[in-house]
Design a protein around this motif. Structure first.
Motif, PDB file in Angstrom:
ATOM      1  N   HIS A   1      -1.863 -13.847  15.787  1.00 35.71           N
ATOM      2  CA  HIS A   1      -2.761 -12.900  16.122  1.00 35.71           C
ATOM      3  C   HIS A   1      -2.029 -11.675  16.767  1.00 35.71           C
ATOM      4  O   HIS A   1      -2.348 -10.514  17.010  1.00 35.71           O
TER       5      HIS A   1
ATOM      6  N   VAL B   1      -3.166  -7.100  26.806  1.00 34.21           N
ATOM      7  CA  VAL B   1      -3.401  -8.335  25.858  1.00 34.21           C
ATOM      8  C   VAL B   1      -2.447  -9.232  25.896  1.00 34.21           C
ATOM      9  O   VAL B   1      -2.469 -10.489  25.778  1.00 34.21           O
TER      10      VAL B   1
ATOM     11  N   GLU C   1      -2.687  -7.850  16.139  1.00 34.99           N
ATOM     12  CA  GLU C   1      -2.837  -7.050  17.208  1.00 34.99           C
ATOM     13  C   GLU C   1      -2.118  -5.714  17.368  1.00 34.99           C
ATOM     14  O   GLU C   1      -2.704  -4.778  17.238  1.00 34.99           O
TER      15      GLU C   1
ATOM     16  N   HIS D   1      -3.190  -1.886  15.939  1.00 33.75           N
ATOM     17  CA  HIS D   1      -2.748  -0.541  16.911  1.00 33.75           C
ATOM     18  C   HIS D   1      -1.739   0.150  16.471  1.00 33.75           C
ATOM     19  O   HIS D   1      -1.755   1.440  16.850  1.00 33.75           O
TER      20      HIS D   1
END
Length: 186
Positions: free
Chosen positions: A161, A85, A165, A169
């Protein structure tokens, strides 16, 4: 005899915490960061450290264990996924073609997370490298309102963002870790 994992924590002050506040490397004395960029970076650093804390002390088999079936997630898969990512986000900053995937096709970051020390070591190296390279690419754009890349996304949105993320997680990591060895906490 039960197959159920017994819950436990290292914390002695609060039974639902990962570690005692005095031992938590995410805790700092004094005033918090000053200004929006520093605050965003502080939150990102805290979530990155949280993910590492959730993985510490586990062997390759435990890190690769898919402990919440039918999900293909594992702690090692999360480390690999976040490296992927970070690499992807870097592509949002410029106008160049996306960088090639680190681990191959969709979900290979999870499917290739196997219980081998070399895979674990490579995953952590990949994550550290991709984080550093994305941090450096974003540092070249100190104006949080600046819009970049093909999608004309703001630097602020990219930073938020990234925090989102990692936070999402880290929640997954809480459940995965508890199912691996019973360790619970914040």
């Amino acid at each position: 005899m039960s197959d159920e994992t017994e819950r436990w924590t290292k914390a002695t002050v609060y039974a639902d915490m990962w570690t005692d506040p005095a031992d938590d490397p995410r805790e700092s004395e004094g005033a918090g960061p000053e200004g929006e960029p520093a605050t965003l970076q502080d939150y990102l650093a805290s979530y990155r450290l949280t993910l590492r804390m959730k993985c510490e002390g586990l062997d390759p088999e435990q890190l690769a264990r898919r402990s919440v079936p039918p999900s293909t997630m594992s702690l090692l898969g999360l480390v690999r996924h976040l490296a992927e990512v970070e690499r992807d986000w870097r592509g949002w900053i410029g106008d160049a073609d996306p960088l090639p995937k680190l681990y191959g096709a969709r979900d290979a970051d999870f499917h290739g997370a196997v219980a081998e020390q070399a895979v674990v070591d490579a995953a952590y190296r990949d994550l550290e490298r991709e984080q550093a390279e994305t941090d450096a690419a974003l540092a070249a754009h100190p104006d949080l309102g600046e819009r970049v890349g093909k999608d004309d996304i703001s630097i602020r949105e990219l930073l938020v963002h990234r925090i989102e993320e990692y936070a999402r997680h880290c929640g997954h990591a809480d459940l995965l870790r508890e199912c691996v060895d019973g360790r619970v906490g914040q």
